[in-house]
Design an enzyme around this catalytic site. Structure first.
Site, PDB file in Angstrom:
ATOM      1  CE  LYS A  96      -6.930 -10.483   6.012  1.00 15.18           C
ATOM      2  NZ  LYS A  96      -7.653  -9.207   6.013  1.00 15.18           N
ATOM      3  CG  HIS A 153      -0.734  -1.421   7.223  1.00 14.00           C
ATOM      4  ND1 HIS A 153      -0.639  -2.688   7.748  1.00 14.00           N
ATOM      5  CD2 HIS A 153      -1.957  -1.333   6.646  1.00 14.00           C
ATOM      6  CE1 HIS A 153      -1.775  -3.343   7.502  1.00 14.00           C
ATOM      7  NE2 HIS A 153      -2.579  -2.549   6.839  1.00 14.00           N
ATOM      8  CG  ASP A 190      -2.558  -6.050   1.952  1.00 18.33           C
ATOM      9  OD1 ASP A 190      -3.584  -5.361   2.061  1.00 18.33           O
ATOM     10  OD2 ASP A 190      -1.958  -6.523   2.936  1.00 18.33           O
TER      11      ASP A 190
END
Length: 404
Positions: free
Chosen positions: A214, A227, A298
């Site tokens: 990742k 996020h 994700d």
């Protein structure tokens, strides 16, 4: 040779990406028996969810019913699932109970990178870990192998069969709030990132744990945290961020890749986050880098996706982009949890409406089952072996509602 690779990548990426994206694989394939499996089962295998805001295994938890009904193919664990009185025994019980409810054994996954990103902390009795940056500065492959073996061995002993590591982001911006500042990248030199990632991959595979690279196509140059919200790397991203993926995929060792939610107009003029971009996922990762393994998103609940796209739209776009497994980590309060049944119903509706083809579902299902077989999850005695393995961690619980 290296200079030739650079020239080739630069030419194809910056002058050929539009042509590449026009020739994305359609997903059509010759059926090989998978058509005998129900479409509900196939869709379920594409769903990865967090188990919920609890650490004790109780019969009335929704996750167990979702697994039993075939709407979940994998789960992701967080620190909140390990907390409190008997961390090791409760974790072992949780994993045993999760797998007990599954017709096809689950991917049991976790973020155990080391350093700041560690769920299995020393305060719960687990061994100490170090960050990727620490290992990069040390630049001793024996040390990297030692910690990777320690982590992979620990995960294997608990039946955790998938780890979201190694991070192969190149640390081009040390001030990056989500990568650089958290010491999650090995180095700003892609050579070092590649060689240490290779050591981590090998250690995990030897222990029967699936390593997930990742965050594709590179999060190391970003200035913001996905996020929280939209993160555009158009002005900071560099082609070197793809090099570790190119080298490791060419080695044939890569089993799974996680996409980033970053926006990169150099790769997708439509400004779609990578997870939702057909040009990035199918064009760059599949067609250009020739990767045919499992692709995992994700967390779809992160601000970069959830604040800008509706649930149905983001699911549709990610599937059309070529993502195989959609992660809804549910690292939120139970009241805000996105149910696997809801995700499953949306995918099924998209299929019946003709917005997603059965061939597209089948393509992902094949990749997922192939990976589960490779990892030994489909072996007839998998659950018996798992129970014996977990027995060492189990202790009798006094909770009357515990699943037995």
């Amino acid at each position: 040779m290296e200079n030739e690779l650079k020239k080739l990548l630069r030419f194809k990426l910056f002058f050929g990406i539009v042509l590449l994206s026009a020739s994305v694989r359609s997903g059509a394939a010759t059926l090989t028996g998978a058509e005998e499996d129900s479409i509900d089962m196939m869709i379920g295998q594409m769903i990865m969810v967090g188990v919920g805001d609890f650490n004790l295994v109780e019969r009335n938890k929704v996750i167990f019913q979702e697994i039993k009904s075939g709407k979940v193919g994998g789960v992701v664990l967080y620190e909140k699932n390990i907390l409190f009185e008997n961390p090791k025994s409760e974790l072992a019980l949780l994993i045993e109970t999760l797998q007990k409810h599954a017709d096809i054994p689950l991917f049991i996954s976790i973020d155990e990178e080391g350093g700041q990103v560690s769920r299995m902390k020393t305060r719960y009795g687990f061994p100490n870990s170090v960050s990727a940056q620490y290992l990069g500065k040390l630049d001793n492959l024996d040390s990297t192998r030692f910690y990777a073996r320690q982590t992979a061995g620990l995960l294997n002993s608990f039946g955790i069969n998938m780890n979201y590591a190694p991070v192969v982001d190149v640390n081009l911006n040390p001030g990056n709030p989500v990568i650089g500042r958290k010491e999650r990248s090995v180095s700003g030199d892609y050579h070092n990132v590649t060689k240490h990632a290779n050591a981590v991959i090998e250690a995990h595979k030897k222990q029967g744990v699936i390593p997930v690279l990742k965050h594709f196509p590179g999060h190391g140059s970003s200035r913001n945290d996905t996020h929280i919200g939209l993160t555009d790397v158009t002005e900071t991203w560099q082609i070197e961020e793809v090099y570790p993926y190119a080298a490791l995929i060419d080695s044939g060792k890569v089993q799974a890749v996680m996409t980033a939610h970053i926006v990169n107009k150099l790769l997708d003029e439509a400004k779609n986050p990578a997870t939702l971009s057909k040009r990035v996922v199918s064009g760059l990762l599949r067609d250009f880098l020739r990767y045919d393994g499992v692709i995992i998103s994700d967390d779809m609940q992160m601000g970069a996706i959830s604040k800008a796209y509706g649930l149905r739209e983001s699911i549709k776009m990610s599937l059309l982009a070529g993502v195989d497994i959609l992660m809804f980590a549910n690292n939120v309060r139970d009241d805000d949890r996105t149910a696997a049944a809801t995700i499953h119903a949306i995918i099924k509706d998209l299929l019946f409406e003709g917005l997603i083809s059965k061939e597209r579902i089948l393509q992902s299902y094949r990749r997922i089952i192939k990976l589960k077989k490779t990892a030994g999850l489909c072996d007839p005695d998998y659950f018996k072996t798992l129970k014996r393995k977990l027995k060492a961690h189990r202790r009798t619980s006094s909770n009357p509602n515990v699943e037995r």
